[in-house]
Structures are given as structure tokens and as C-alpha cells.
Design a protein around this motif. Structure first.
Motif, mmCIF file in Angstrom:
data_model
loop_
_atom_site.group_PDB
_atom_site.id
_atom_site.type_symbol
_atom_site.label_atom_id
_atom_site.label_comp_id
_atom_site.label_asym_id
_atom_site.label_seq_id
_atom_site.Cartn_x
_atom_site.Cartn_y
_atom_site.Cartn_z
ATOM 1 N N LEU A 251 46.908 44.521 46.781
ATOM 2 C CA LEU A 251 45.539 45.003 46.693
ATOM 3 C C LEU A 251 44.760 44.605 47.937
ATOM 4 N N VAL A 252 43.639 45.294 48.132
ATOM 5 C CA VAL A 252 42.659 44.963 49.164
ATOM 6 C C VAL A 252 41.284 44.948 48.505
ATOM 7 N N VAL A 253 40.345 44.245 49.134
ATOM 8 C CA VAL A 253 39.001 44.095 48.583
ATOM 9 C C VAL A 253 37.983 44.675 49.547
ATOM 10 N N CYS A 254 37.021 45.409 49.010
ATOM 11 C CA CYS A 254 35.832 45.820 49.764
ATOM 12 C C CYS A 254 34.634 45.179 49.071
ATOM 13 N N HIS A 255 34.192 44.034 49.578
ATOM 14 C CA HIS A 255 33.134 43.291 48.893
ATOM 15 C C HIS A 255 31.802 44.033 48.941
ATOM 16 N N LYS A 256 31.583 44.804 49.992
ATOM 17 C CA LYS A 256 30.343 45.581 50.109
ATOM 18 C C LYS A 256 30.199 46.548 48.948
ATOM 19 N N GLU A 257 31.328 47.124 48.516
ATOM 20 C CA GLU A 257 31.320 48.078 47.407
ATOM 21 C C GLU A 257 31.652 47.403 46.073
ATOM 22 N N PHE B 18 41.229 34.091 40.119
ATOM 23 C CA PHE B 18 41.135 32.668 39.818
ATOM 24 C C PHE B 18 39.961 32.042 40.560
ATOM 25 N N LYS B 19 39.242 31.164 39.886
ATOM 26 C CA LYS B 19 38.293 30.286 40.550
ATOM 27 C C LYS B 19 39.065 29.136 41.193
ATOM 28 N N ILE B 20 38.468 28.510 42.195
ATOM 29 C CA ILE B 20 39.077 27.347 42.825
ATOM 30 C C ILE B 20 38.020 26.247 42.908
ATOM 31 N N ASN B 21 38.341 25.052 42.382
ATOM 32 C CA ASN B 21 37.338 23.994 42.314
ATOM 33 C C ASN B 21 37.374 23.091 43.546
ATOM 34 N N ARG B 22 36.559 22.053 43.522
ATOM 35 C CA ARG B 22 36.449 21.177 44.683
ATOM 36 C C ARG B 22 37.744 20.441 44.991
ATOM 37 N N LYS B 23 38.564 20.235 43.973
ATOM 38 C CA LYS B 23 39.868 19.593 44.186
ATOM 39 C C LYS B 23 40.943 20.612 44.549
ATOM 40 N N ARG B 24 40.498 21.839 44.746
ATOM 41 C CA ARG B 24 41.356 22.955 45.163
ATOM 42 C C ARG B 24 42.433 23.296 44.127
ATOM 43 N N HIS B 25 42.050 23.224 42.862
ATOM 44 C CA HIS B 25 42.916 23.674 41.771
ATOM 45 C C HIS B 25 42.404 25.014 41.248
ATOM 46 N N LEU B 26 43.328 25.829 40.759
ATOM 47 C CA LEU B 26 43.003 27.164 40.278
ATOM 48 C C LEU B 26 42.729 27.172 38.779
ATOM 49 N N GLN C 297 51.704 39.248 44.928
ATOM 50 C CA GLN C 297 50.768 39.009 46.028
ATOM 51 C C GLN C 297 49.746 37.970 45.600
ATOM 52 N N ILE C 298 49.307 37.149 46.561
ATOM 53 C CA ILE C 298 48.251 36.172 46.300
ATOM 54 C C ILE C 298 47.493 35.896 47.599
ATOM 55 N N PHE C 299 46.162 35.848 47.507
ATOM 56 C CA PHE C 299 45.373 35.447 48.678
ATOM 57 C C PHE C 299 43.972 35.043 48.236
ATOM 58 N N TYR C 300 43.314 34.255 49.079
ATOM 59 C CA TYR C 300 41.938 33.826 48.837
ATOM 60 C C TYR C 300 40.991 34.740 49.584
ATOM 61 N N HIS C 301 39.953 35.213 48.877
ATOM 62 C CA HIS C 301 38.933 36.061 49.503
ATOM 63 C C HIS C 301 37.647 35.253 49.578
ATOM 64 N N ALA C 302 37.207 34.948 50.793
ATOM 65 C CA ALA C 302 36.091 34.025 50.989
ATOM 66 C C ALA C 302 34.775 34.555 50.425
ATOM 67 N N LYS C 303 34.446 35.831 50.672
ATOM 68 C CA LYS C 303 33.169 36.375 50.201
ATOM 69 C C LYS C 303 33.120 36.459 48.685
ATOM 70 N N LEU C 304 34.235 36.775 48.082
ATOM 71 C CA LEU C 304 34.320 36.820 46.628
ATOM 72 C C LEU C 304 34.484 35.422 46.040
#
Length: 317
Positions: free
Chosen positions: A178-184, A153-161, A130-137
Motif C-alpha cells: 500500500l501507499v498513503v496520501c495523507h493530504k487526501e 498500529f500505534k507506537i508508544n514512547r518505548k517504541r512498542h506497537l 509489507q510494513i512501514f512507519y508513516h510519520a505524518k499519520l
């Protein structure tokens, strides 16, 4: 009348022809309508009128992009296709995890075109699931079943991981989704091989003791699969001798088990919740059927309807 539609990704090993659309109206499922003909679109993502899907045939694998049922772009290579696909509109990127090749790929979406951006092998033992981008995180999250790891993974301005954090889980637990709960500040991860949910607090870097997803912890031929979160209700599907949806409540101490519900079919590979949280739809792969539940105010599930659908592998509202 409450009306909502959803897409179903499938394998095409037997009689399925591709991606189907169904509706929910008056607490009933409509008939499955073929909207895209394609080979094994087993996982899906979409944005507005675009549908992104995985693709696999006897020699090639990759991804495809459709608009209004018509193929407008694809990126294929030799070997098996990815197991998971996701799309970030904020980044204008598609992400894929390839279980068989043990690699991640990213693509740039430029109008009606796909551009392969980055290929990242994760090693011989990798089975990226599985892979996905989480905007709040602001991180790209990966489940790797072979490495028993959650990767951030971090993603930089050139959109590389670039790798930021590894959460190591027990050997042969097999993290799948997985799922993310950013509030918690929590990640909830379902492990396919150990039939457990792992809870990780990424603010405190703390891994809780795992929670079993099945009633019989020594049962053979069990594989946990999908995981979804709505409010404080966490749901996990189990495949094998026990075909069920397990329901947990999130608590300050981790999770509290509530109940399990029979999926009325065999091998619930995926399920999903409607955007308003009123419905839950399960796809039973080996019995070729979809099952509709009403989700009550306390998170409990109530059976409403079922419908034939060939080889369902992904449910996307």
C-alpha cells in the motif's frame, strides 16, 4: 547530464549474487554493478550510507545491515526470512514483515548494531507482506495477504506497537502493498489475488469500491504486485499473462483508469520512481531485465532503455 543511481535487490536462486547498483544517465541505464554479496536480499531499505536488506538461505532468515558494501550487523533465526523491510530514521528502527512465519519484527538501530526489539505473531492464517512507519499519520501500516487485512498500529514512547485499526478487505483479495496520501487521508492498497486496488479513507473510515488493475478481469494466472504514488498518478504492476504497469489518476471520487504499459519482460515483481519523478524503472524477475521509462508531465510512460539484471525483486532509489 542527469545522473541518478538506484539499488536492485534480488533472489539468488540461480545466478544472482546479491545487491546491485545501476545508474541512469542521458536517458540510459548503466551496467549492473555488484555492491553487496548476500543470499536473497529480496527487499531493501537505506539511509545515507547504510543499506538494510532481507536475508534468506537454506536454513536461516532475517536481516542484514551494510555500510559501503561491508556487513556490519545482522539478526538471523531459523526459518525463512522476511518478505519486506523498511527503516525509519525518525524512530531509528527497522521493521520487517514475514510472509512465511506470519509475524512482524521490529529492531532498534544503535550505531553499527541491530537489537531485536519486538516479535509480533499475527496468527496461523497470516501472510504479512509489507510494513512501514508513516510519520505524518504516526502509524505503522501493515498489509497482510493471508488475513485480507490492512493493519494500523500505534507506537508508544518505548517504541512498542499496539493495534489501532483493522481494515477488513474481501476474502481472498490478498492485500500485498500500500501507499498513503495523507493530504487526501487515503490508503491505496494493491491486492495480489484479486488484481484490484482498494481505496480507504481513514478519516471517514470509508472503503471505496475496488478498481481492477488488468484489462481482462477473468484472466487466469495474474498477480498484481507493486504500487507507487507520485502526485496524482498511481501506478500498479501486474504479473502473469499480462505483464504491465497500470496507470490511474486519483480523483475526489476515488480513481480513474488512464492506461497500461507493457513492461517488456516477464513477471514485474517491483518497480519504482526516481525522486524527481522523471523516471520509472521496472524489474522483470523471470526475464532477468530492467526497463527504464520516462515519466511525462501528464504521468504517461515512454520507453527509453532496458538492461540485463539477474533475478530483480526490488528497486530502490
Amino acid at each position: 547530464m542527469i545522473f541518478v543511481d538506484f539499488l536492485v535487490g534480488t533472489y539468488t536462486k540461480h545466478n544472482s549474487l546479491g545487491i546491485y547498483r545501476l545508474s541512469v544517465a542521458n536517458d540510459q541505464l548503466g551496467d549492473a554493478e555488484l555492491v553487496v554479496k548476500s543470499s536473497s536480499p529480496s527487499y531493501l531499505a537505506r539511509h545515507e550510507d547504510l543499506i538494510f536488506s532481507t536475508y534468506s538461505d537454506s536454513t536461516m532468515g532475517g536481516i542484514r545491515m551494510f555500510r559501503q558494501g561491508k556487513l556490519i550487523a545482522e539478526s538471523l533465526s531459523y526459518g525463512k526470512g522476511p518478505s519486506h523491510i523498511s527503516y525509519s530514521h525518525a524512530l531509528k528502527m527497522v521493521f520487517t514483515a514475514n510472509y512465511s512465519k506470519g509475524e512482524l519484527r521490529t529492531y532498534l538501530v544503535k550505531g553499527d548494531f541491530l537489537e531485536l526489539h519486538e516479535v509480533m505473531p499475527l496468527g496461523e492464517k497470516s501472510h504479512a507482506h509489507q510494513i512501514f512507519y508513516h510519520a505524518k499519520l504516526n502509524r505503522v501500516l501493515v498489509c497482510d495477504l493471508g488475513l485480507d487485512q490492512i493493519l494500523l498500529f500505534k507506537i508508544n514512547r518505548k517504541r512498542h506497537l499496539s493495534l489501532d485499526l483493522i481494515v477488513q478487505l474481501p476474502t481472498k483479495s490478498g492485500p500485498r502493498h500500500l501507499v498513503v496520501c495523507h493530504k487526501e487521508h487515503r490508503i491505496y492498497c494493491v491486492a495480489e489475488l484479486s488484481n484490484q486496488v482498494f481505496v480507504y479513507n481513514y478519516k471517514n473510515r470509508y472503503l471505496y469500491e475496488p478498481y481492477s488493475t488488468i484489462s481482462d478481469e477473468v484472466a487466469l494466472d495474474q498477480q498484481a504486485s507493486a504500487i507507487r504514488l507520485y502526485g496524482d498518478d498511481l501506478y500498479v504492476s501486474n504479473r502473469g499473462n499480462e505483464n504491465s504497469i497500470a496507470h490511474f489518476k486519483t480523483t475526489k471520487d476515488g480513481l480513474s483508469y488512464v492506461n497500461s504499459y507493457d513492461t517488456l519482460g516477464k513477471h514485474p515483481r517491483d518497480f519504482n520512481l526516481s525522486p524527481n519523478g522523471n523516471y520509472l524503472v521496472v524489474g522483470n524477475l523471470e526475464s532477468d531485465n530492467l526497463v527504464l521509462f520516462r515519466r511525462l508531465s501528464n504521468g504517461a510512460l515512454e520507453f527509453l532503455d532496458q538492461k540485463d539484471c539477474l533475478e530483480p525483486t526490488a528497486i530502490l532509489f
